[in-house]
Design an enzyme around this catalytic site. Structure first.
Site, PDB file in Angstrom:
ATOM      1  N   HIS A  70      -3.559   7.343   2.302  1.00 57.25           N
ATOM      2  CA  HIS A  70      -3.675   5.924   1.623  1.00 57.25           C
ATOM      3  C   HIS A  70      -5.365   5.665   2.020  1.00 57.25           C
ATOM      4  CE1 HIS A  70      -4.043   1.786   0.814  1.00 57.25           C
ATOM      5  NE2 HIS A  70      -3.814   1.573   2.146  1.00 57.25           N
ATOM      6  N   CYS A  82       0.653  -1.331   0.013  1.00 56.93           N
ATOM      7  CA  CYS A  82      -0.054  -0.005   0.154  1.00 56.93           C
ATOM      8  C   CYS A  82       0.796   1.219   0.010  1.00 56.93           C
ATOM      9  CB  CYS A  82      -1.013  -0.107   1.173  1.00 56.93           C
ATOM     10  SG  CYS A  82      -2.074  -1.400   1.103  1.00 56.93           S
ATOM     11  N   ASN A 101      -9.863  -0.198  -0.311  1.00 59.97           N
ATOM     12  CA  ASN A 101      -8.533   0.107  -0.510  1.00 59.97           C
ATOM     13  C   ASN A 101      -7.902  -0.620  -1.463  1.00 59.97           C
ATOM     14  OD1 ASN A 101      -5.650  -0.225   0.079  1.00 59.97           O
ATOM     15  ND2 ASN A 101      -6.072  -1.558   2.062  1.00 59.97           N
TER      16      ASN A 101
END
Length: 325
Positions: free
Chosen positions: A252, A115, A282
């Site tokens: 993020h 990520c 996500n």
């Protein structure tokens, strides 16, 4: 004394057409819409068609970023593509993008920091530009995380989606102060002691399988809020700035509660935080450039504004980039 800066001159994003809502997920696994929204803020996510590869998503985002910059593939000297879900073990997915956009010179390669991948890729490209080795770079975050999810695990399958985002960087002269346009500084960290808290239980050298994503959510949440707040403060201190100087934070998009917790720790108002997690979920390395492209595209982020990008991912890895548009 003048110095080279990496200026963001183009942004682009791409999301697959297929939208998977929480209600649809509730028909596949023991969950429900209100449970997912309360714990994550996610309402829906995009899922790549079986015929779509990570490179296909990356190419679409790259083409949009190039069009936004008014450039073509022949103008690009370097491609750095962040992904944890490459098309193949090798070659690099970036080389597929290179061929698709008609870039026949320079270099193209992948980086993997899950990520945090886009922040890592942005840092690599920025350093190439600052060193004078390239003039124009394409940085991409692209993922098909739906391919590594255990769709029977309600703790993880509700969290992720597919997508890609990209930015074009161009070398420009600056004076070296925080009033310059471009990337002011980047900050990367990792701590491999915690890799088992968020990992995929497979790989070519261990099980020779792709495996599935595994996560200990409570521990990841705790580390995320602490690490993200710390790296944001690090970036601000490095540039003699405070949180009140920021126009926008583009975090993020992992979980609404992580984003809110980090903002509280920094004393930041949520109206200065870009959030797309409710619609994108996500998307790992794609989440920051997707959110950035959306906020630039709808006019929230404007020229001259100070923008902080931050992310944390498996490894653990985490990082931040401070940019003046």
């Amino acid at each position: 004394m003048s110095m080279l800066r990496s200026r963001i001159v183009g942004v682009g994003g791409y999301l697959p057409e297929r939208i998977l809502t929480n209600s649809e997920l509730a028909q596949q696994v023991d969950t429900n819409d209100s449970w997912i929204i309360e714990r994550t803020g996610i309402r829906e996510r995009h899922i790549a068609d079986p015929s779509e590869r990570t490179s296909d998503l990356a190419i679409r985002a790259a083409e949009r970023a190039l069009a936004n910059a008014g450039l073509s593939g022949q103008n690009i000297d370097l491609i750095v593509l962040a992904t944890a879900t490459p098309d193949n073990t090798f070659p690099a997915t970036a080389t597929r993008v290179q061929a698709a956009i008609g870039m026949t010179h320079g270099a193209a390669f992948d980086v993997q920091a899950v990520c945090s991948g886009f922040i890592y890729a942005l840092t690599v490209a920025d350093n190439f530009i600052k060193a004078g080795q390239v003039k124009t770079a394409l940085v991409i975050g692209a993922e098909t995380f739906s391919r590594i999810l255990d769709w029977t695990d309600r703790a993880t399958c509700v969290l992720f989606g597919d997508g890609a985002g990209a930015v074009v960087l161009r070398a420009e002269e600056g004076q070296g102060g925080n009033a310059d346009n471009g990337i002011l500084s980047t900050h990367l960290h990792s701590d491999g002691r915690h890799y088992k808290l968020l990992h995929v239980d497979g790989g070519p050298s261990s099980t020779q399988t792709v495996g599935h994503l595994r996560m200990e959510g409570r521990e990841v949440f705790r580390h995320a809020v602490v690490n993200l707040a710390a790296v944001v403060q690090e970036a601000l201190a490095a540039n003699d700035l405070t949180a009140t100087d920021l126009d926008w934070v583009v975090p993020h998009q992992a979980n609404k509660r992580i984003i809110e917790g980090t903002a509280r720790k920094l004393g930041l108002s949520l109206d200065r935080v870009v959030m797309s997690v409710d619609r994108h979920a996500n998307t790992s390395a794609a989440s920051v450039p997707l959110a950035l492209a959306e906020a630039v595209g709808d006019g929230r982020i404007k020229a001259g504004q100070l923008v902080l990008l931050e992310a944390m991912g498996g490894g653990f890895t985490w990082g931040a980039a401070l940019v003046r548009f």
